[in-house]
Design an enzyme around this catalytic site. Sequence first.
Site, PDB file in Angstrom:
ATOM      1  N   CYS A 108     -79.536  66.430  49.209  1.00  0.00           N
ATOM      2  CA  CYS A 108     -79.975  65.251  48.477  1.00  0.00           C
ATOM      3  C   CYS A 108     -81.271  65.573  47.763  1.00  0.00           C
ATOM      4  O   CYS A 108     -82.116  66.300  48.292  1.00  0.00           O
ATOM      5  CB  CYS A 108     -80.175  64.083  49.445  1.00  0.00           C
ATOM      6  N   CYS A 109     -81.440  65.019  46.582  1.00  0.00           N
ATOM      7  CA  CYS A 109     -82.689  65.163  45.820  1.00  0.00           C
ATOM      8  C   CYS A 109     -83.065  66.625  45.610  1.00  0.00           C
ATOM      9  O   CYS A 109     -84.249  66.982  45.554  1.00  0.00           O
ATOM     10  CB  CYS A 109     -83.829  64.433  46.521  1.00  0.00           C
ATOM     11  N   GLY A 110     -82.068  67.505  45.543  1.00  0.00           N
ATOM     12  CA  GLY A 110     -82.347  68.901  45.256  1.00  0.00           C
ATOM     13  C   GLY A 110     -82.855  69.691  46.435  1.00  0.00           C
ATOM     14  O   GLY A 110     -83.192  70.855  46.307  1.00  0.00           O
ATOM     15  N   LYS A 111     -82.911  69.067  47.632  1.00  0.00           N
ATOM     16  CA  LYS A 111     -83.412  69.762  48.811  1.00  0.00           C
ATOM     17  C   LYS A 111     -82.268  69.990  49.792  1.00  0.00           C
ATOM     18  O   LYS A 111     -81.303  69.224  49.842  1.00  0.00           O
ATOM     19  CB  LYS A 111     -84.510  68.938  49.494  1.00  0.00           C
TER      20      LYS A 111
END
Length: 264
Positions: A108-111
């Site tokens: 999620c959110c690039g993490k």
Amino acid sequence: MENESKHLTDRMVLSYQAGEWIEQEDQIALEKPLTLRINDTEFATLVCTPEHLEDMVTGFLASEGVIWSSLDIEEMLFNESQGIVNVKASVHVPLTSDTYTKRVIGSCCGKSRHFYLQSDSKTARTIMKAPELTADECLENMKTLQNQSTTFKTTGGVHNAAIFRNGELLASRTDIGRHNALDKLYGYVLRHQLKSSELSVAFSGRISSEVVIKLSKMGIGVLLSKSAPTELAIQLADDLNITTVGFIRHGRFNVYTKSERIKR
């Protein structure tokens, strides 16, 4: 507060004190299995402290993504002698074992965010809004939790958790399982239609990654504990935008993540 006789039992024990052996009566926390059936389908068996079970079942089902609110539950019938609860509800996931045991990795959110259960990846959420607390409120909320934890003082064998809003204790729950204690709080929040964004939780146990995920499912962004966090818990709390405050003891504490919510 429920009658403690429902979740405590008396037992004779052999105690060693000051160099002497003494046979005396002690109070022990009860531990019982509860099999959860939803719409005539067996879904899970929870081992728990037999109190505030309606809150726990509601919170557990919401935490697993089976229901979205307490209004999805039409009926909840307990058979105490058989250790079964039959729930009639509008469900939002297939009731299969894979729903709740399959291990996946989500992001999620690039993490990179690691989840152990499929239900976690579907129901964990980033906290967008949470209250700000003063240092005194952190200390006082933990003191309040400990002062009212009578079952722990009696047995030393349970976890305690409590919900606060603007410094006011709204509800406290006790269980042998830390997840059960939090599910009982979640059920209370849902059944009383409280705004999660206004709440904080005080907790007696260590801050594990699973506890942080549980808070994110509840939509609560501030977690206070008298114990320590794990490194994975800190990473997840930072990712999920949850403030974690640990080692709240003797007038001190550590803020591990999202310290802007603790006023200085």
